[in-house]
Motif scaffolding. Sequence first.
Motif, PDB file in Angstrom:
ATOM      1  N   TYR A  36      -7.831  14.912  16.238  1.00 28.31           N
ATOM      2  CA  TYR A  36      -8.915  14.317  17.009  1.00 28.31           C
ATOM      3  C   TYR A  36     -10.196  14.070  16.206  1.00 28.31           C
ATOM      4  O   TYR A  36     -11.148  13.503  16.722  1.00 28.31           O
ATOM      5  CB  TYR A  36      -9.258  15.231  18.194  1.00 28.31           C
ATOM      6  CG  TYR A  36      -8.049  15.740  18.930  1.00 28.31           C
ATOM      7  CD1 TYR A  36      -7.270  14.882  19.705  1.00 28.31           C
ATOM      8  CD2 TYR A  36      -7.658  17.080  18.843  1.00 28.31           C
ATOM      9  CE1 TYR A  36      -6.144  15.344  20.371  1.00 28.31           C
ATOM     10  CE2 TYR A  36      -6.533  17.547  19.501  1.00 28.31           C
ATOM     11  CZ  TYR A  36      -5.781  16.677  20.264  1.00 28.31           C
ATOM     12  OH  TYR A  36      -4.665  17.129  20.917  1.00 28.31           O
ATOM     13  N   TRP A  40     -13.877  12.225  17.162  1.00 32.03           N
ATOM     14  CA  TRP A  40     -15.130  12.967  17.284  1.00 32.03           C
ATOM     15  C   TRP A  40     -16.186  12.433  16.328  1.00 32.03           C
ATOM     16  O   TRP A  40     -17.370  12.397  16.656  1.00 32.03           O
ATOM     17  CB  TRP A  40     -14.882  14.451  17.024  1.00 32.03           C
ATOM     18  CG  TRP A  40     -13.958  15.095  18.005  1.00 32.03           C
ATOM     19  CD1 TRP A  40     -13.647  14.646  19.258  1.00 32.03           C
ATOM     20  CD2 TRP A  40     -13.217  16.302  17.824  1.00 32.03           C
ATOM     21  NE1 TRP A  40     -12.747  15.495  19.867  1.00 32.03           N
ATOM     22  CE2 TRP A  40     -12.465  16.519  19.008  1.00 32.03           C
ATOM     23  CE3 TRP A  40     -13.096  17.213  16.783  1.00 32.03           C
ATOM     24  CZ2 TRP A  40     -11.629  17.623  19.171  1.00 32.03           C
ATOM     25  CZ3 TRP A  40     -12.263  18.308  16.927  1.00 32.03           C
ATOM     26  CH2 TRP A  40     -11.540  18.515  18.118  1.00 32.03           C
ATOM     27  N   GLU A  43     -17.586   9.506  18.030  1.00 33.64           N
ATOM     28  CA  GLU A  43     -18.369   9.866  19.210  1.00 33.64           C
ATOM     29  C   GLU A  43     -19.654  10.600  18.863  1.00 33.64           C
ATOM     30  O   GLU A  43     -20.593  10.644  19.662  1.00 33.64           O
ATOM     31  CB  GLU A  43     -17.517  10.735  20.147  1.00 33.64           C
ATOM     32  CG  GLU A  43     -16.342   9.981  20.762  1.00 33.64           C
ATOM     33  CD  GLU A  43     -15.416  10.901  21.541  1.00 33.64           C
ATOM     34  OE1 GLU A  43     -15.570  12.145  21.416  1.00 33.64           O
ATOM     35  OE2 GLU A  43     -14.537  10.389  22.259  1.00 33.64           O
ATOM     36  N   LEU A  46     -18.760  17.246  18.943  1.00 37.70           N
ATOM     37  CA  LEU A  46     -17.543  17.968  19.279  1.00 37.70           C
ATOM     38  C   LEU A  46     -17.511  18.246  20.775  1.00 37.70           C
ATOM     39  O   LEU A  46     -18.558  18.454  21.393  1.00 37.70           O
ATOM     40  CB  LEU A  46     -17.488  19.311  18.537  1.00 37.70           C
ATOM     41  CG  LEU A  46     -17.546  19.300  17.018  1.00 37.70           C
ATOM     42  CD1 LEU A  46     -17.495  20.728  16.484  1.00 37.70           C
ATOM     43  CD2 LEU A  46     -16.415  18.472  16.432  1.00 37.70           C
ATOM     44  N   CYS A 215     -19.598  14.134  13.281  1.00 35.81           N
ATOM     45  CA  CYS A 215     -19.113  14.765  14.519  1.00 35.81           C
ATOM     46  C   CYS A 215     -19.958  15.970  14.902  1.00 35.81           C
ATOM     47  O   CYS A 215     -19.707  16.619  15.921  1.00 35.81           O
ATOM     48  CB  CYS A 215     -17.644  15.159  14.392  1.00 35.81           C
ATOM     49  SG  CYS A 215     -17.304  16.426  13.157  1.00 35.81           S
TER      50      CYS A 215
END
Length: 391
Positions: A36, A40, A43, A46, A215
């Motif tokens: 993932y 992350w 984005e 976390l 992240c």
Amino acid sequence: MTAFDDWRARSPFYDESHEALSASVRRFVEREIAPYVDRWEAEGELPRELHRKAAEAGILGLRYPEQYGGHEEGFDIFHSLVVTEELASCGAGGVGASLMTHGIGLPPVLALGSDELKQRVAPPVLAGEKIIALGITEAGGGSDVANLKTTARREGDHYVVNGGKMFITSGMRADWLTCAVRTGGPGAGGISLLLIDMASEGVERTRLDKMGWRCSDTAAIHFSDVRVPAENLIGPENGGFIGIMRNFNGERLGMAMGCCAYARVAMAEAAEWAQQRETFGKPLVGHQSIRIKLADMERQIEATQAWVDLCAWQVREGRDRPADFAMLKVQATRMLEAVAREAAQVLGGASYITGSKVERIYREVRVNAIGGGSEEIMLDLAGRQLFGGSR
């Protein structure tokens, strides 16, 4: 090419318990992080659930008191280094920085806080239910901690905080901030530590975009008449500077270990590429110049790891001195910069495309060289401690 963690098998500081922990954390990374991490990174943070999963796996509470939900029995400082090493295997520095942010936010509370404060804060943090961050750096200065400007004025049973903090790791998601404030006069003697509830009225946060550690959420935080209960004072009023300073040695040792770990990741990716990529009718590793690069990368990593382990042993034996950690951090960050560069040279154009670990690690070199004390500040600190001289 040696395995990612073969070096521990040849070290006198690590035994079967460290290898068992390594295997456990590696499984966690392979299952809960590696699949993932690219998402992350995009984005910019976390998921909070990762903290809870890391707590259940025994990662967050390692070497913290049992009474607060930690695990102390049978673990030493080298077990902490193993965790740092394995979290690095995903090749994204923001994972360790943000997931383990309690490693810099919680120790001052446990070292200087009241029993009530420790019991209120430590258990939910070590259970992964709450996130705690450290707020020292300000927009006007970082390493010059003694001159921080954020103020806390006592009003009855509260402190009223005004000012701001900058470049705060986990600052967007943090529930609590262990925050350095000025409660007295100028200089180190006027600094206190306060635990600030980040849901308090008057707290504003702004997300900062970054070159690396993407992240890991990083924030600028502004305080406008934020009221903090007096019982959230960590240690004595105007006695916070020692709490800040005692935190730095551990942070710098951890960063140095992280540099060794990420350098190994970069070297491993470069070595694999060199064994598979063919040029002029033979694998890259068949060229003397490439073998020299790889051997020199290994030389620098091994030398730095030896110093990391020596400093860790000195901590365990109570023989450590601050100058060593300052110099070690410079050694480790310069080593990482050199290794990441050479790994990128081996990968060539592939290292410039998003997706390789080397590309990500190369972008994250600078945060290691600056965070926790810049090279210039570190060497000056060591020089003053070892050779004297005025500030």
